[in-house]
Write a protein that holds these residues in place. Structure first.
Motif, PDB file in Angstrom:
ATOM      1  N   LEU A 177      -6.576  -5.096  33.449  1.00  0.00           N
ATOM      2  CA  LEU A 177      -5.900  -6.395  33.369  1.00  0.00           C
ATOM      3  C   LEU A 177      -6.444  -7.202  32.198  1.00  0.00           C
ATOM      4  CD1 LEU A 177      -4.000  -8.551  34.687  1.00  0.00           C
ATOM      5  CD2 LEU A 177      -5.993  -9.305  35.990  1.00  0.00           C
ATOM      6  N   LEU A 178      -7.773  -7.196  32.035  1.00  0.00           N
ATOM      7  CA  LEU A 178      -8.389  -7.909  30.916  1.00  0.00           C
ATOM      8  C   LEU A 178      -7.950  -7.322  29.575  1.00  0.00           C
ATOM      9  CD1 LEU A 178     -11.999  -8.364  32.324  1.00  0.00           C
ATOM     10  CD2 LEU A 178     -10.448 -10.212  31.693  1.00  0.00           C
ATOM     11  N   LEU A 179      -7.835  -5.976  29.528  1.00  0.00           N
ATOM     12  CA  LEU A 179      -7.454  -5.320  28.283  1.00  0.00           C
ATOM     13  C   LEU A 179      -6.002  -5.613  27.910  1.00  0.00           C
ATOM     14  CD1 LEU A 179      -7.971  -3.297  25.967  1.00  0.00           C
ATOM     15  CD2 LEU A 179      -7.280  -1.481  27.550  1.00  0.00           C
ATOM     16  N   CYS A 180      -5.080  -5.384  28.862  1.00  0.00           N
ATOM     17  CA  CYS A 180      -3.646  -5.515  28.563  1.00  0.00           C
ATOM     18  C   CYS A 180      -3.198  -6.964  28.530  1.00  0.00           C
ATOM     19  CB  CYS A 180      -2.828  -4.736  29.597  1.00  0.00           C
ATOM     20  SG  CYS A 180      -3.121  -2.970  29.583  1.00  0.00           S
ATOM     21  N   TRP A 181      -3.452  -7.659  29.626  1.00  0.00           N
ATOM     22  CA  TRP A 181      -2.989  -9.030  29.760  1.00  0.00           C
ATOM     23  C   TRP A 181      -3.813  -9.973  28.896  1.00  0.00           C
ATOM     24  CZ3 TRP A 181      -2.038 -11.370  35.297  1.00  0.00           C
ATOM     25  CH2 TRP A 181      -1.394 -12.600  35.184  1.00  0.00           C
ATOM     26  N   GLY A 182      -5.138  -9.759  28.892  1.00  0.00           N
ATOM     27  CA  GLY A 182      -5.994 -10.656  28.143  1.00  0.00           C
ATOM     28  C   GLY A 182      -6.048 -10.347  26.654  1.00  0.00           C
ATOM     29  N   LEU A 183      -6.482  -9.108  26.309  1.00  0.00           N
ATOM     30  CA  LEU A 183      -6.745  -8.779  24.910  1.00  0.00           C
ATOM     31  C   LEU A 183      -5.471  -8.563  24.094  1.00  0.00           C
ATOM     32  CD1 LEU A 183      -8.807  -8.124  22.695  1.00  0.00           C
ATOM     33  CD2 LEU A 183      -8.751  -5.744  23.476  1.00  0.00           C
ATOM     34  N   LEU A 184      -4.633  -7.584  24.496  1.00  0.00           N
ATOM     35  CA  LEU A 184      -3.480  -7.220  23.670  1.00  0.00           C
ATOM     36  C   LEU A 184      -2.468  -8.358  23.557  1.00  0.00           C
ATOM     37  CD1 LEU A 184      -2.837  -3.510  24.739  1.00  0.00           C
ATOM     38  CD2 LEU A 184      -3.933  -4.365  22.662  1.00  0.00           C
ATOM     39  N   VAL A 185      -2.084  -8.916  24.690  1.00  0.00           N
ATOM     40  CA  VAL A 185      -1.075  -9.984  24.642  1.00  0.00           C
ATOM     41  C   VAL A 185      -1.659 -11.248  24.017  1.00  0.00           C
ATOM     42  CG1 VAL A 185       0.480 -11.396  26.021  1.00  0.00           C
ATOM     43  CG2 VAL A 185       0.163  -8.990  26.578  1.00  0.00           C
ATOM     44  N   GLY A 186      -2.950 -11.512  24.251  1.00  0.00           N
ATOM     45  CA  GLY A 186      -3.575 -12.661  23.613  1.00  0.00           C
ATOM     46  C   GLY A 186      -3.577 -12.541  22.101  1.00  0.00           C
ATOM     47  N   LEU A 187      -3.911 -11.340  21.594  1.00  0.00           N
ATOM     48  CA  LEU A 187      -3.891 -11.127  20.146  1.00  0.00           C
ATOM     49  C   LEU A 187      -2.468 -11.216  19.586  1.00  0.00           C
ATOM     50  CD1 LEU A 187      -6.418  -8.165  19.741  1.00  0.00           C
ATOM     51  CD2 LEU A 187      -6.732 -10.518  18.973  1.00  0.00           C
ATOM     52  N   GLY A 188      -1.512 -10.621  20.301  1.00  0.00           N
ATOM     53  CA  GLY A 188      -0.134 -10.628  19.816  1.00  0.00           C
ATOM     54  C   GLY A 188       0.458 -12.012  19.741  1.00  0.00           C
ATOM     55  N   THR A 189       0.323 -12.782  20.813  1.00  0.00           N
ATOM     56  CA  THR A 189       0.886 -14.138  20.811  1.00  0.00           C
ATOM     57  C   THR A 189       0.145 -15.047  19.843  1.00  0.00           C
ATOM     58  OG1 THR A 189      -0.484 -14.637  22.748  1.00  0.00           O
ATOM     59  CG2 THR A 189       1.810 -14.020  23.161  1.00  0.00           C
ATOM     60  N   GLY A 190      -1.182 -14.872  19.756  1.00  0.00           N
ATOM     61  CA  GLY A 190      -1.947 -15.694  18.821  1.00  0.00           C
ATOM     62  C   GLY A 190      -1.645 -15.396  17.371  1.00  0.00           C
ATOM     63  N   SER A 191      -1.193 -14.169  17.083  1.00  0.00           N
ATOM     64  CA  SER A 191      -0.876 -13.789  15.705  1.00  0.00           C
ATOM     65  C   SER A 191       0.480 -14.298  15.257  1.00  0.00           C
ATOM     66  CB  SER A 191      -0.891 -12.255  15.569  1.00  0.00           C
ATOM     67  OG  SER A 191      -2.177 -11.763  15.809  1.00  0.00           O
ATOM     68  N   MET A 192       1.204 -14.957  16.161  1.00  0.00           N
ATOM     69  CA  MET A 192       2.568 -15.311  15.813  1.00  0.00           C
ATOM     70  C   MET A 192       2.886 -16.779  16.011  1.00  0.00           C
ATOM     71  SD  MET A 192       6.053 -13.596  17.161  1.00  0.00           S
ATOM     72  CE  MET A 192       5.838 -14.511  18.659  1.00  0.00           C
ATOM     73  N   ALA A 193       3.091 -17.218  17.236  1.00  0.00           N
ATOM     74  CA  ALA A 193       3.771 -18.488  17.482  1.00  0.00           C
ATOM     75  C   ALA A 193       3.212 -19.687  16.719  1.00  0.00           C
ATOM     76  CB  ALA A 193       3.801 -18.767  18.984  1.00  0.00           C
TER      77      ALA A 193
END
Length: 435
Positions: free
Chosen positions: A117-133
């Protein structure tokens, strides 16, 4: 005999010019859709806590820790993303970020342990959304517009916040009827679907299509790619931390994040459920807030083009804090007029703080404003992460969220005072923002 001079024949009037919509507005439209689609995942934290707790037995604190990682990375990644857009272009960075969001969301359906959960929900999605919006909105506004920057900032900010909230009814219905896994797949597909739109229609700079920024007096050449994105981001941070304005902006924006993404978005639905309200009903209330957020944020951008952004921030934070003090008295099993009023009011104020905050960044930091805003946004998400986690812990310890609502209201009062003591930028900086 007097010779008569023939009357001068008037020159034919030039043909009427055809006024076309400036290309900058089509870029705004694509960016709006992109941010809205990517924001879908950010609707899920308030909905999946209970299903994950029931299925895996994870504590709310454990689930809240994953949400906190997501929110923190969303902010910390933003200043580096702005520099990456200067180096590699908007299209490449955004397309990559959307793909990472989709992968992170899709992989959650196979998780069995909390670290996943930390890896998928926390790390990957956090990096993806932070790199964009956040970086995307700031970069598009700065490159494509010389005028109406406050309005455009409001429009794109509304896309981010409202995308999170408008998806709530669909996702809550999916979670209730079909479970949390189909909801995660829905978000992954939504993010993947936007990638072709970005690649085909989004352009990095007005010079790429032979036009000028909206409101500019002359052609603006595309700047050369800037190497060393990480080094530049850290250098901008090093210089900006020496100014009081930076600390006041980060302080107020940390409180903004704590009282929106970290507080209401994460804990409103569980709090209403604690009082007997169905999850789908509570999620629908947040969706209503998302609808009014569009109007409130666009109006805030319009106000920012005309009035002192510091005073706008003070008003926004003061009203938000007042509403949070009353919220514990409004929670209940049924939707009452007082709760509808709160939802509409809070929706109008949800991210109305972004246009004046970004305008103050432009005044103070000029060409580096997108990166500085990224660092300011990092504080927004750190504040959100802290309250997302501490709110979950408070619920486990006290059995309710009341202390969280009251403490957050007090923080908003402090943010209003911080906004009032902030000093304006130079006259040249104010001219650059169009204020």
């Amino acid at each position: 005999m007097t010779q008569t001079t023939p009357a001068a024949v008037p020159a034919p009037a030039p043909p009427a010019r055809r006024h076309r919509v400036h290309r900058a507005w089509s870029v705004v439209a694509v960016t709006f859709v992109t941010i809205t689609g990517a924001a879908a995942f950010r609707s899920l934290p308030g909905l999946l806590g209970e299903p994950l707790h029931r299925e895996f037995g994870w504590s709310r604190g454990t689930i809240g820790a994953a949400v906190s990682v997501n929110l923190a990375l969303y902010g910390v990644t933003a200043p580096f993303a702005a520099a990456l857009m200067d180096r590699f272009g908007i299209r490449r960075v955004v397309a990559t970020a959307l793909t990472v969001i989709a992968l992170g969301s899709g992989l959650t359906v196979w998780m069995t342990s909390a670290w996943q959960l930390l890896l998928c929900w926390g790390l990957l999605v956090g990096l993806g959304t932070g790199s964009m919006a956040p970086a995307l909105a700031a970069t598009v506004t700065h490159r494509w517009f010389a005028e109406r920057r406050g309005l455009v900032t409001g429009i794109l900010t509304a896309a981010s916040a409202s995308g999170q909230l408008v998806f709530l009814p669909l996702l809550s219905w999916t979670v209730e009827r079909h479970g949390w896994r189909p909801a995660s797949v829905t978000v992954a597909l939504a993010a993947f679907a936007v990638v072709p739109l970005v690649w085909l229609l989004l352009r990095d700079h007005p010079a790429d299509v032979g036009t000028v920024p909206y409101g500019a007096q002359g052609f603006v050449p595309r700047p050369a790619p800037v190497a060393g994105a990480a080094r530049r981001s850290l250098a901008v941070l090093s210089s900006s931390v020496r100014t009081p304005a930076f600390w006041l902006l980060t302080g107020t924006f940390a409180i903004c994040g704590a009282t929106t993404n970290g507080l209401v978005q994460t804990h409103f639905v569980p709090a209403e459920h604690d009082h007997g309200m169905p999850v789908t009903t509570a999620a629908s209330l947040l969706a209503v807030a998302g609808v009014f957020d569009v109007a409130g944020t666009i109006a805030s951008g319009w106000f920012t083009d005309r009035w002192d952004p510091r005073r706008l921030l003070a008003v926004y934070y003061a009203l938000r804090g007042l509403s949070l003090f009353f919220l514990p008295m409004l929670l209940g099993p049924a939707v009452r007029p007082s709760m509808v009023f709160f939802v509409v009011f809070y929706g109008l104020d949800w991210v109305a703080t972004v246009p004046p905050t970004l305008a103050l960044c432009r005044e103070r930091f000029g060409e580096d404003s997108a990166i500085v805003f990224g660092w300011v946004l990092a504080s927004h998400q750190i504040g959100a992460a802290l309250v997302a986690y501490l709110g979950s812990v408070a619920r486990d310890v006290f059995g309710s969220y009341d202390v969280v609502w009251y403490a957050s209201g007090a923080l908003c009062a402090a943010a209003a005072l911080m906004a009032l003591v902030m000093r304006r930028g130079t006259p040249a900086g104010r001219a650059l923002t169009g204020s």
